[in-house]
Design a protein around this motif. Sequence first.
Motif, PDB file in Angstrom:
ATOM      1  N   UNK A 111       5.084   2.235 -17.222  1.00 37.05           N
ATOM      2  CA  UNK A 111       5.155   2.108 -15.903  1.00 37.05           C
ATOM      3  C   UNK A 111       4.595   0.997 -15.391  1.00 37.05           C
ATOM      4  N   UNK A 112       5.234   0.193 -14.603  1.00 33.53           N
ATOM      5  CA  UNK A 112       4.842  -1.233 -14.038  1.00 33.53           C
ATOM      6  C   UNK A 112       5.486  -1.192 -12.519  1.00 33.53           C
ATOM      7  N   UNK A 113       4.205  -0.960 -11.663  1.00 38.88           N
ATOM      8  CA  UNK A 113       4.609  -1.044 -10.155  1.00 38.88           C
ATOM      9  C   UNK A 113       4.585  -2.408  -9.548  1.00 38.88           C
ATOM     10  N   UNK A 114       5.417  -2.403  -8.739  1.00 35.93           N
ATOM     11  CA  UNK A 114       5.475  -3.800  -7.917  1.00 35.93           C
ATOM     12  C   UNK A 114       4.724  -3.659  -6.820  1.00 35.93           C
ATOM     13  N   UNK A 115       4.683  -4.508  -5.939  1.00 40.49           N
ATOM     14  CA  UNK A 115       3.655  -4.504  -4.776  1.00 40.49           C
ATOM     15  C   UNK A 115       3.795  -3.332  -4.009  1.00 40.49           C
ATOM     16  N   UNK A 116       5.262  -3.051  -3.787  1.00 37.35           N
ATOM     17  CA  UNK A 116       5.402  -1.710  -2.859  1.00 37.35           C
ATOM     18  C   UNK A 116       4.727  -0.577  -3.440  1.00 37.35           C
ATOM     19  N   UNK A 117       4.878  -0.595  -4.645  1.00 35.51           N
ATOM     20  CA  UNK A 117       4.480   0.791  -5.539  1.00 35.51           C
ATOM     21  C   UNK A 117       2.963   0.823  -5.265  1.00 35.51           C
ATOM     22  N   UNK A 118       2.187  -0.473  -5.620  1.00 35.09           N
ATOM     23  CA  UNK A 118       0.741  -0.285  -5.416  1.00 35.09           C
ATOM     24  C   UNK A 118       0.396   0.170  -4.050  1.00 35.09           C
TER      25      UNK A 118
ATOM     26  N   UNK B  39       6.602  -5.083   4.390  1.00 31.33           N
ATOM     27  CA  UNK B  39       6.751  -5.663   3.272  1.00 31.33           C
ATOM     28  C   UNK B  39       8.285  -6.355   3.288  1.00 31.33           C
ATOM     29  N   UNK B  40       9.257  -5.664   3.812  1.00 34.72           N
ATOM     30  CA  UNK B  40      10.563  -5.943   3.841  1.00 34.72           C
ATOM     31  C   UNK B  40      10.644  -7.298   4.821  1.00 34.72           C
ATOM     32  N   UNK B  41      10.054  -7.096   5.766  1.00 31.82           N
ATOM     33  CA  UNK B  41      10.146  -8.389   6.810  1.00 31.82           C
ATOM     34  C   UNK B  41       9.434  -9.522   6.442  1.00 31.82           C
ATOM     35  N   UNK B  42       8.179  -9.217   5.823  1.00 30.85           N
ATOM     36  CA  UNK B  42       7.472 -10.547   5.285  1.00 30.85           C
ATOM     37  C   UNK B  42       7.135 -10.718   3.982  1.00 30.85           C
ATOM     38  N   UNK B  43       7.610  -9.929   3.147  1.00 31.37           N
ATOM     39  CA  UNK B  43       7.519 -10.146   1.765  1.00 31.37           C
ATOM     40  C   UNK B  43       8.927 -10.000   0.976  1.00 31.37           C
ATOM     41  N   UNK B  44       9.903  -9.944   1.560  1.00 31.74           N
ATOM     42  CA  UNK B  44      11.123  -9.771   1.057  1.00 31.74           C
ATOM     43  C   UNK B  44      11.066  -8.503  -0.043  1.00 31.74           C
ATOM     44  N   UNK B  45      10.529  -7.563   0.340  1.00 33.59           N
ATOM     45  CA  UNK B  45      10.514  -6.207  -0.543  1.00 33.59           C
ATOM     46  C   UNK B  45      12.164  -5.873  -0.283  1.00 33.59           C
TER      47      UNK B  45
END
Length: 208
Positions: A42-49, A163-169
């Motif tokens: 498993x590798x989490x992205x920024x959203x998962x963390x 995160x969607x608005x500022x970090x392109x999640x």
Amino acid sequence: MYYRRNSLRLKNFNYTKPYVYFITICVNQHLCLFGEVNDRKLKLNAAGKMIAKVFTNLRKYYKGIVLDTYIVMPNHFHGIIIIDHNVGASLCGRPEIENSVQTPNDRTLFFNNFFVTNKFNDIYFGRHNWGRARRPAPTPDQLSLGEIIGRFKSYTTTQYISGVNNNKWKPFYEKLWQRGYYDHVIKNRREYFAIRKYIINNPLSWNS
């Protein structure tokens, strides 16, 4: 075995009472927003963390809960929560966010004592009187399981939108989480350890 979409609410059960609860929360439409599993790792992205951090921080803001093993998967979340109105801050240690599995030594020592001794068995395991339970109005120190999950879902949604608005999640459709969640009251130590093992080994059974 334990991964189900729908909540199985127990009729007349008081979800503010001190029991051990296993929960599963699924992303809406099962979108994989929190990371990926490759070669059963498993590798989490920024959203998962972020999801992991919000969960572990619940103990800082709400008294009477103890956080046990959890895992953030690409499109769902598993965790064990104990409601215990006799505790303040949880004894959980720093989360291992990179792997999204919470198993620090101090938590292990606490739960070895918590479950192996007989002190809490009648309270937390299996001695339920389902038919007579009534739901009292919860105090700030006595949130129900549903209220805890509701706040978790609300705050993670707010953080994810940021995160969607500022970090392109990756965007989600209509809502981040599915309506409701699955819960299970863990009735004995054997079941507890089986579910704990299931949570930790969840990436091994992942089918992308």
